[in-house]
Design an enzyme around this catalytic site. Structure first.
Site, PDB file in Angstrom:
ATOM      1  N   THR A 119     -41.342 -32.523   3.656  1.00 43.35           N
ATOM      2  CA  THR A 119     -40.385 -31.642   2.950  1.00 43.35           C
ATOM      3  C   THR A 119     -39.386 -32.562   2.243  1.00 43.35           C
ATOM      4  O   THR A 119     -39.656 -33.031   1.154  1.00 43.35           O
ATOM      5  CB  THR A 119     -39.679 -30.664   3.921  1.00 43.35           C
ATOM      6  OG1 THR A 119     -39.125 -31.389   5.011  1.00 43.35           O
ATOM      7  CG2 THR A 119     -40.630 -29.614   4.425  1.00 43.35           C
ATOM      8  N   LYS A 176     -43.620 -35.599  10.126  1.00 45.54           N
ATOM      9  CA  LYS A 176     -42.663 -35.399   9.046  1.00 45.54           C
ATOM     10  C   LYS A 176     -41.301 -35.052   9.626  1.00 45.54           C
ATOM     11  O   LYS A 176     -41.219 -34.536  10.750  1.00 45.54           O
ATOM     12  CB  LYS A 176     -43.145 -34.329   8.066  1.00 45.54           C
ATOM     13  CG  LYS A 176     -43.446 -32.959   8.617  1.00 45.54           C
ATOM     14  CD  LYS A 176     -42.259 -32.062   8.770  1.00 45.54           C
ATOM     15  CE  LYS A 176     -41.500 -31.923   7.474  1.00 45.54           C
ATOM     16  NZ  LYS A 176     -40.267 -31.118   7.702  1.00 45.54           N
ATOM     17  N   THR A 230     -40.893 -32.219  18.772  1.00 48.80           N
ATOM     18  CA  THR A 230     -40.331 -32.723  17.527  1.00 48.80           C
ATOM     19  C   THR A 230     -40.643 -31.781  16.392  1.00 48.80           C
ATOM     20  O   THR A 230     -41.342 -30.802  16.574  1.00 48.80           O
ATOM     21  CB  THR A 230     -40.913 -34.094  17.173  1.00 48.80           C
ATOM     22  OG1 THR A 230     -40.287 -34.558  15.990  1.00 48.80           O
ATOM     23  CG2 THR A 230     -42.397 -33.976  16.904  1.00 48.80           C
ATOM     24  N   GLU A 272     -32.558 -37.124   6.466  1.00 55.57           N
ATOM     25  CA  GLU A 272     -32.054 -36.671   5.168  1.00 55.57           C
ATOM     26  C   GLU A 272     -30.847 -37.500   4.716  1.00 55.57           C
ATOM     27  O   GLU A 272     -29.839 -37.567   5.406  1.00 55.57           O
ATOM     28  CB  GLU A 272     -31.707 -35.184   5.217  1.00 55.57           C
ATOM     29  CG  GLU A 272     -32.960 -34.335   5.202  1.00 55.57           C
ATOM     30  CD  GLU A 272     -32.692 -32.848   5.257  1.00 55.57           C
ATOM     31  OE1 GLU A 272     -33.560 -32.094   4.810  1.00 55.57           O
ATOM     32  OE2 GLU A 272     -31.627 -32.440   5.740  1.00 55.57           O
ATOM     33  N   ASN A 294     -28.495 -30.702   1.617  1.00 50.41           N
ATOM     34  CA  ASN A 294     -28.383 -29.495   2.423  1.00 50.41           C
ATOM     35  C   ASN A 294     -27.418 -28.451   1.891  1.00 50.41           C
ATOM     36  O   ASN A 294     -27.383 -27.328   2.380  1.00 50.41           O
ATOM     37  CB  ASN A 294     -28.036 -29.859   3.866  1.00 50.41           C
ATOM     38  CG  ASN A 294     -29.226 -30.480   4.532  1.00 50.41           C
ATOM     39  OD1 ASN A 294     -30.285 -29.861   4.583  1.00 50.41           O
ATOM     40  ND2 ASN A 294     -29.090 -31.720   4.974  1.00 50.41           N
TER      41      ASN A 294
END
Lengths: 407, 407
Positions: free
Chosen positions: B153, B179, B190, B276, B402
């Site tokens: 993603t 991922k 996870t 991220e 985000n």
């Protein structure tokens, strides 16, 4: 109960000051004093962090062992945490110095510090500052405002409030100030908060009132999930209102608790809304929970979620993150039975129910999420318990402030 | 044990594919298939979030009730979480479709989804994608790499690994992919991780190995403290290595566990380092703890601290935040007895000991904190237990990603 102008100097017999001492910051007020003309019953709640700053250890001892307290000396810029023996000696020296300047015993002087961890306080500038504070102290609203400004670190606005209410036919005043705005995730207490009242109340009942209150006020806020080493909430009650002493539960105690909760909730909301980098106050109200404990856990989990906070900053109705945060909170529930609403300004929309998204307007949701105060209302449909938690959004400025805090 | 090229297609008898299905993302691979030529023992660990996505519920049932599994279908873009009855029906339809395309029973097909919560999957594009996957599947390293890319993603790089080792004179291969990279705070599992091995191992021992392993691998990472609704770690073992079956504890099981831990730790570190917005992998190793549980709690508290993460991003040696995070972790200790070191590149410096700062060079500390992998070493001096946790720094890009994820 009536909200009035002022803060920590609103109650009878309280004086304050805020001055420049150059502890670490330059060209701004960085030391504050709270002083009562007469001895006070004192109560406090403190950080549950295992790593406790020296002033926290000092104040715990005073609150638990001294018969009364009469002054609080506060500095911003340096936290006096992780400073070993030298840090404790510094608290002792501060109290000694303030005691001499004010003509009161050293063990009636509370101290508090906030700022960078690990640096030693410059004792010469601290004691010089205490001398100036003793000179400058006054019972004016301006003196209270100076103190509220001096205790700020990354706060963008000072936070103070005062209310009056009646107990046994006497007018009682309660005022307070606090500061945030990073490392805010109080646990049994808050960053720095100071309350003053002229209520006549026993030390035991004062401690009880404070302990009962923080669970639903300061302990329900979070800026970044980091519980500080310095969290301190103090209340001084000097009895000058001459109400019938509150020495047990009853009408007087209830009135006092109500006023206390109004003041602490006001300050807690202000602290959350002025969190580091915040552009919005983010409130989550959970209703219909199975227990009070569950309601608190659920509400706090949502306002602590980094992903949800970033979505609020982006005015993005990414409600899945809210469901997710409720889900990992630790409370048990059936996701199919939850209703979720967004509230902001005068609008409220139903976002999620029956296990899936409601047919809401994204445009309307974005509008609500662009308000300076955004509220998520969650109905668990499991019981009668409710709780409210307050946080803020997660912005670029939070990162900016904290990537380079020490320089 | 030897690390080799490849990922999920490295072990004998495993095929994979990654294709464009336009589930939500456009012009990139977004669906993946893992397929074993023969039936496999399957094990899995799943999110502890109360809000479980439909694929999690589907897979739990397969892992617990089916005698074997033979394929996994994965999509990115939409998480199929908070999607009610329609979401569950979609899992069923996916498995049915894959079963028909691959000529295997529907209840041997596992499914996984990752992406935005609350949207329904477009079933027509999913089933079309499954047809393409069945056509494209192959046992080449490229096919494994395609799958690793399709499940991403906000990840910036695909994450795969493979190793070989010997059990009872036979060469066994274990490969995997995973991922991240947001909503990463696994609890008993996870985000999405898939492991394939040709080891011959009973379903019970496979589940035991996986359950024992995640505690010190995937459960020790965090990007943002948010435990996802979709966390899934699956392992398929098809037995084609023809080793003596691992049906109880012993040398074979230990060898397998060692290889498994190498693979999961490798993937977990990759996931944390590619969190991220991350610019650095942030590792915290706690040694000398009173218990394993304490060591885990302490290490994880540090890598989860927003303030510490922001300081790492700013290359700022603000170690007080680390002490603070240890202090609020829940583990008990005496701050005076803790030693703290920074490690990065080939350097190590002593930062804190005897309750105060050591006389370290700020310049050297900043240099260490500018490395792509930053390690904090903490010695509690209380016992023999140790644990390591992995996270990443907190950057502007985390907020950017985000604040505007859905658009």
């Amino acid at each position: 109960m009536k909200q009035i102008e002022g803060g920590i100097t609103a109650a009878k017999g309280f004086q304050a000051a805020g001055i420049e001492a150059a502890v670490k910051y330059q060209n701004r007020k960085d030391m504050a004093l709270i002083y009562s003309e007469v001895p006070c019953a004192a109560a406090g709640t403190f950080t549950t962090n295992v790593v406790k700053a020296a002033p926290v250890l000092w104040d715990k001892k005073i609150v638990e062992e001294s018969t009364y307290a009469q002054a609080v000396v506060v500095n911003s810029g340096i936290a006096n945490a992780c400073t070993g023996r030298q840090g404790m000696d510094c608290c002792q020296a501060e109290a000694q110095c303030a005691g001499e300047c004010l003509g009161i015993p050293a063990d009636s002087v509370l101290v508090a510090s906030t700022g960078v961890i690990g640096m030693q306080l410059p004792l010469d500038r601290i004691t010089e500052g205490i001398g100036k504070l003793a000179q400058a102290k006054s019972d004016t609203p301006e003196a209270g405002a100076d103190a509220a400004r001096a205790i700020m670190t990354t706060d963008t606005v000072p936070k103070e409030i005062a209310v009056t209410f009646e107990i046994s036919g006497k007018t009682v005043t309660l005022g307070g100030m606090c500061k945030g705005s990073g490392m805010i995730h109080p646990n049994m207490c808050t960053m720095l908060g100071f309350l003053t009242t002229d209520a006549k109340i026993s030390r035991q009942m004062l401690q009880k009132a404070l302990r009962e209150d923080v669970v639903d006020s300061f302990n329900m806020i979070s800026v970044d999930g980091d519980t500080s080493t310095n969290d301190t909430l103090l209340i001084l009650a000097n009895g000058l209102a001459e109400n019938e002493e509150i020495a047990s539960e009853g009408a007087g105690y209830d009135t006092f608790r109500e006023a206390l909760h109004f003041v602490t909730t006001y300050l807690a909301r202000k602290m959350a809304g002025d969190g580091e980098g915040a552009t919005a106050l983010f409130e989550t109200k959970v209703i219909g929970a199975a227990s009070k404990e569950d309601a608190r856990i659920l509400a706090k989990s949502v306002i602590c979620s980094s992903l949800t906070k970033a979505a609020i900053f982006g005015h993005d109705a990414n409600w899945g993150r809210i469901l997710c945060a409720l889900g990992y909170s630790g409370a048990q529930f059936d996701p199919e039975n939850v209703d979720l609403y967004f509230r902001g300004g005068s609008s409220e929309i139903h976002i999620y129910g029956n296990g899936t998204a409601c047919g809401y307007s994204e445009e309307e949701a974005t509008k609500i999420l662009s308000e300076p105060e955004v509220c998520v209302l969650v109905n668990m449909h499991m019981g009668e318990a409710e709780a409210t938690a307050w946080g803020c959004d997660l912005s670029y400025d939070y990162v900016k402030i904290n990537a380079d805090y020490r320089s």
